[in-house]
Design a protein around this motif. Structure first.
Motif, PDB file in Angstrom:
ATOM      1  N   HIS A  18     -30.502  10.704 -40.306  1.00 26.93           N
ATOM      2  CA  HIS A  18     -31.831  11.160 -39.426  1.00 26.93           C
ATOM      3  C   HIS A  18     -32.478  10.210 -38.599  1.00 26.93           C
ATOM      4  O   HIS A  18     -33.014  10.130 -37.710  1.00 26.93           O
ATOM      5  N   ALA A  19     -32.461   8.953 -39.234  1.00 26.41           N
ATOM      6  CA  ALA A  19     -33.314   7.833 -38.795  1.00 26.41           C
ATOM      7  C   ALA A  19     -32.622   7.483 -37.290  1.00 26.41           C
ATOM      8  O   ALA A  19     -33.259   6.723 -36.604  1.00 26.41           O
ATOM      9  N   VAL A  20     -31.542   7.802 -36.780  1.00 25.66           N
ATOM     10  CA  VAL A  20     -30.825   7.183 -35.792  1.00 25.66           C
ATOM     11  C   VAL A  20     -30.952   8.344 -34.580  1.00 25.66           C
ATOM     12  O   VAL A  20     -30.597   8.069 -33.476  1.00 25.66           O
ATOM     13  N   ARG A  21     -31.648   9.626 -35.172  1.00 30.91           N
ATOM     14  CA  ARG A  21     -31.776  10.564 -34.066  1.00 30.91           C
ATOM     15  C   ARG A  21     -32.805  10.005 -32.893  1.00 30.91           C
ATOM     16  O   ARG A  21     -33.823   9.354 -33.135  1.00 30.91           O
ATOM     17  N   THR A  22     -32.833  10.530 -31.785  1.00 31.07           N
ATOM     18  CA  THR A  22     -33.808  10.370 -30.642  1.00 31.07           C
ATOM     19  C   THR A  22     -34.050  11.689 -30.167  1.00 31.07           C
ATOM     20  O   THR A  22     -33.607  12.633 -29.930  1.00 31.07           O
ATOM     21  N   ALA A  23     -35.276  11.463 -29.113  1.00 32.03           N
ATOM     22  CA  ALA A  23     -35.535  12.529 -28.485  1.00 32.03           C
ATOM     23  C   ALA A  23     -34.651  13.147 -27.360  1.00 32.03           C
ATOM     24  O   ALA A  23     -34.299  14.133 -27.131  1.00 32.03           O
ATOM     25  N   ALA A  24     -34.074  11.983 -26.898  1.00 33.37           N
ATOM     26  CA  ALA A  24     -32.932  12.232 -25.957  1.00 33.37           C
ATOM     27  C   ALA A  24     -31.705  13.031 -26.521  1.00 33.37           C
ATOM     28  O   ALA A  24     -31.201  14.096 -25.523  1.00 33.37           O
ATOM     29  N   ASP A  25     -31.220  12.598 -27.755  1.00 34.71           N
ATOM     30  CA  ASP A  25     -30.040  13.391 -28.018  1.00 34.71           C
ATOM     31  C   ASP A  25     -30.435  14.670 -29.059  1.00 34.71           C
ATOM     32  O   ASP A  25     -29.597  15.542 -29.514  1.00 34.71           O
ATOM     33  N   SER A  26     -31.690  15.025 -29.420  1.00 34.95           N
ATOM     34  CA  SER A  26     -31.997  16.180 -30.504  1.00 34.95           C
ATOM     35  C   SER A  26     -33.280  16.804 -29.729  1.00 34.95           C
ATOM     36  O   SER A  26     -33.332  17.804 -30.421  1.00 34.95           O
ATOM     37  N   SER A 195     -31.958  28.215 -25.195  1.00 36.73           N
ATOM     38  CA  SER A 195     -30.889  27.444 -24.682  1.00 36.73           C
ATOM     39  C   SER A 195     -30.067  26.727 -25.896  1.00 36.73           C
ATOM     40  O   SER A 195     -30.300  27.211 -27.093  1.00 36.73           O
ATOM     41  N   ALA A 196     -29.178  26.169 -25.662  1.00 32.23           N
ATOM     42  CA  ALA A 196     -28.393  25.395 -26.708  1.00 32.23           C
ATOM     43  C   ALA A 196     -27.843  24.226 -26.287  1.00 32.23           C
ATOM     44  O   ALA A 196     -27.530  23.806 -25.131  1.00 32.23           O
ATOM     45  N   SER A 197     -27.374  23.317 -27.087  1.00 29.82           N
ATOM     46  CA  SER A 197     -26.697  21.953 -26.904  1.00 29.82           C
ATOM     47  C   SER A 197     -25.876  21.431 -28.221  1.00 29.82           C
ATOM     48  O   SER A 197     -25.975  22.019 -29.390  1.00 29.82           O
ATOM     49  N   ASN A 198     -25.222  20.604 -27.939  1.00 27.34           N
ATOM     50  CA  ASN A 198     -24.090  20.106 -29.078  1.00 27.34           C
ATOM     51  C   ASN A 198     -24.225  18.660 -29.202  1.00 27.34           C
ATOM     52  O   ASN A 198     -24.708  17.846 -28.388  1.00 27.34           O
ATOM     53  N   TRP A 199     -23.929  18.153 -30.608  1.00 28.92           N
ATOM     54  CA  TRP A 199     -23.321  16.903 -30.942  1.00 28.92           C
ATOM     55  C   TRP A 199     -21.978  16.933 -31.003  1.00 28.92           C
ATOM     56  O   TRP A 199     -21.442  17.778 -31.685  1.00 28.92           O
ATOM     57  N   LEU A 200     -21.439  15.890 -30.494  1.00 25.65           N
ATOM     58  CA  LEU A 200     -20.003  15.728 -30.788  1.00 25.65           C
ATOM     59  C   LEU A 200     -19.631  14.480 -31.235  1.00 25.65           C
ATOM     60  O   LEU A 200     -20.198  13.017 -30.824  1.00 25.65           O
ATOM     61  N   TYR A 201     -18.711  14.253 -32.067  1.00 22.34           N
ATOM     62  CA  TYR A 201     -18.005  13.287 -32.988  1.00 22.34           C
ATOM     63  C   TYR A 201     -16.594  13.161 -32.461  1.00 22.34           C
ATOM     64  O   TYR A 201     -15.809  13.763 -33.232  1.00 22.34           O
ATOM     65  N   ALA A 202     -16.593  12.374 -31.582  1.00 22.14           N
ATOM     66  CA  ALA A 202     -14.880  12.346 -30.991  1.00 22.14           C
ATOM     67  C   ALA A 202     -14.371  10.998 -30.630  1.00 22.14           C
ATOM     68  O   ALA A 202     -13.349  10.758 -30.098  1.00 22.14           O
ATOM     69  N   THR A 203     -14.994   9.779 -30.692  1.00 19.71           N
ATOM     70  CA  THR A 203     -14.568   8.502 -30.330  1.00 19.71           C
ATOM     71  C   THR A 203     -14.596   7.960 -31.821  1.00 19.71           C
ATOM     72  O   THR A 203     -15.119   8.308 -32.788  1.00 19.71           O
ATOM     73  N   TRP A 255     -11.976  15.398 -34.051  1.00 21.21           N
ATOM     74  CA  TRP A 255     -13.198  16.010 -33.292  1.00 21.21           C
ATOM     75  C   TRP A 255     -13.986  16.729 -34.209  1.00 21.21           C
ATOM     76  O   TRP A 255     -13.444  17.483 -34.890  1.00 21.21           O
ATOM     77  N   PHE A 256     -15.466  16.772 -33.884  1.00 21.20           N
ATOM     78  CA  PHE A 256     -16.254  17.572 -34.709  1.00 21.20           C
ATOM     79  C   PHE A 256     -17.220  17.761 -33.767  1.00 21.20           C
ATOM     80  O   PHE A 256     -18.045  16.956 -33.259  1.00 21.20           O
ATOM     81  N   LEU A 257     -17.761  19.154 -33.579  1.00 18.86           N
ATOM     82  CA  LEU A 257     -18.758  19.646 -32.950  1.00 18.86           C
ATOM     83  C   LEU A 257     -19.684  20.476 -33.504  1.00 18.86           C
ATOM     84  O   LEU A 257     -19.212  21.256 -34.540  1.00 18.86           O
ATOM     85  N   ILE A 258     -21.007  20.069 -33.310  1.00 19.95           N
ATOM     86  CA  ILE A 258     -22.144  20.646 -33.949  1.00 19.95           C
ATOM     87  C   ILE A 258     -22.873  21.202 -32.907  1.00 19.95           C
ATOM     88  O   ILE A 258     -23.619  20.651 -32.122  1.00 19.95           O
ATOM     89  N   PRO A 259     -22.855  22.618 -32.892  1.00 16.29           N
ATOM     90  CA  PRO A 259     -23.917  23.503 -31.851  1.00 16.29           C
ATOM     91  C   PRO A 259     -25.285  23.709 -32.328  1.00 16.29           C
ATOM     92  O   PRO A 259     -25.214  24.152 -33.689  1.00 16.29           O
ATOM     93  N   SER A 260     -26.153  23.642 -31.622  1.00 17.32           N
ATOM     94  CA  SER A 260     -27.501  24.060 -32.169  1.00 17.32           C
ATOM     95  C   SER A 260     -28.250  25.088 -31.119  1.00 17.32           C
ATOM     96  O   SER A 260     -27.910  24.849 -29.778  1.00 17.32           O
ATOM     97  N   GLY A 261     -28.901  26.018 -31.702  1.00 22.99           N
ATOM     98  CA  GLY A 261     -29.582  26.668 -30.798  1.00 22.99           C
ATOM     99  C   GLY A 261     -31.053  26.176 -30.614  1.00 22.99           C
ATOM    100  O   GLY A 261     -31.427  25.422 -31.529  1.00 22.99           O
ATOM    101  N   GLU A 262     -31.764  26.501 -29.487  1.00 23.39           N
ATOM    102  CA  GLU A 262     -33.042  25.790 -29.316  1.00 23.39           C
ATOM    103  C   GLU A 262     -33.695  26.869 -28.704  1.00 23.39           C
ATOM    104  O   GLU A 262     -33.435  27.538 -27.751  1.00 23.39           O
ATOM    105  N   ILE A 263     -35.311  26.662 -28.680  1.00 21.86           N
ATOM    106  CA  ILE A 263     -36.317  27.662 -28.203  1.00 21.86           C
ATOM    107  C   ILE A 263     -37.322  27.088 -27.661  1.00 21.86           C
ATOM    108  O   ILE A 263     -37.909  26.237 -28.475  1.00 21.86           O
TER     109      ILE A 263
END
Length: 267
Positions: A18-26, A195-203, A255-263
């Motif tokens: 949780h401590a590495v999350r940013t406003a830009a990515d979350s 809206s929706a956005s994703n986190w992707l872990y693929a590198t 590849w791991f994709l995490i979708p999130s809904g947002e309002i």
């Protein structure tokens, strides 16, 4: 919030992620609505990395971070001090009973919080209460059954099934992302933008970080404790799932994709 069982717990592997999350990515969906001078409440702030970014964006407006855990609130305070933020404060509290007057904030934000609550609609109503008329309530939550991964390792399917059972055993909703519009409507909001956005872990780097983190969670966090207490698996099962996470993280095509809904909803 304070009386409910948190499916993830506060092991170092969880709080560190949780401590590495940013406003830009979350919280990118919220950023266009922020202005200097706004008052903002961040519910479920955790160790404060997103809160600190939001505080920079609304400076000199005051920002309050709230979390049920005194330990992570202490970490958030240290982070704010290290960043030299003088417009951010943190406190322990309960989302169902916010210790603030009506219409106290321009923005109330909650990131990955509603999925852990037995009554997310009650939480949204309380968040709306402390938001000024015309102000914003902003929420973002993952959808666990919307997650996808490759290679399709059976150990990760076992992990998903176990996590779903843990969360539902806590009266929580792990597939919260797809339910946000429903909850917003039930809470009485009439004007909102989904809206929706994703986190992707693929590198290689992101796979290694994410896979090792979940391997640690499976073995040592509340995931392990609750799974064993409820006889959802045994130590061999935990070791098997952790090994699957490590095997996935070492896959060059992983590849791991995490979708999130947002309002964004207006009070």
């Amino acid at each position: 919030m304070a009386s409910e069982q948190y499916s993830h717990g506060h092991h170092a592997s969880v709080v560190g992620a949780h401590a590495v999350r940013t406003a830009a990515d979350s919280a990118a969906y919220l950023l266009p609505y922020l202005e200097p001078g706004m008052t903002l409440l961040d519910v479920g702030c955790g160790p404060g990395s997103i809160t600190a970014d939001l505080a920079n964006l609304v400076d000199p407006g005051p920002v309050t971070g709230l979390d049920q855990s005194e330990d992570v609130v202490a970490q958030a305070r240290k982070l704010a001090a290290a960043r030299g933020l003088d417009n951010a404060e943190f406190a322990a509290g309960n989302v169902y009973d916010l210790d603030f007057p009506d219409a106290a904030f321009d923005v109330v934000h909650a990131h990955q919080v509603l999925q852990h609550l037995a009554d997310p609609v009650a939480a949204l109503r309380e968040m709306r209460r402390v938001t000024r008329p015309g102000g914003i309530v902003a929420v973002r939550d993952a959808d666990f059954h919307g997650m996808s991964w490759y290679p399709e390792l059976p150990e990760l399917s076992e992990w998903m099934d176990t996590y779903q059972r843990i969360a539902r055993g806590n009266a929580a909703q792990p597939n919260a992302g797809r339910r946000l519009v429903s909850w917003i409507l039930e809470a009485g909001f009439t004007e909102f933008v989904p809206s929706a956005s994703n986190w992707l872990y693929a590198t290689p780097e992101r796979r290694a970080w994410f896979g090792d983190g979940w391997a640690q969670r499976v073995l040592h966090s509340a995931f392990a404790a609750q799974a064993l207490e409820r006889e959802l698996t045994d130590q061999a099962g935990l070791a098997r799932m952790a090994g699957g996470w490590r095997r996935w993280s070492q896959s060059p095509d992983g590849w791991f994709l995490i979708p999130s809904g947002e309002i964004i909803a207006w009070a």
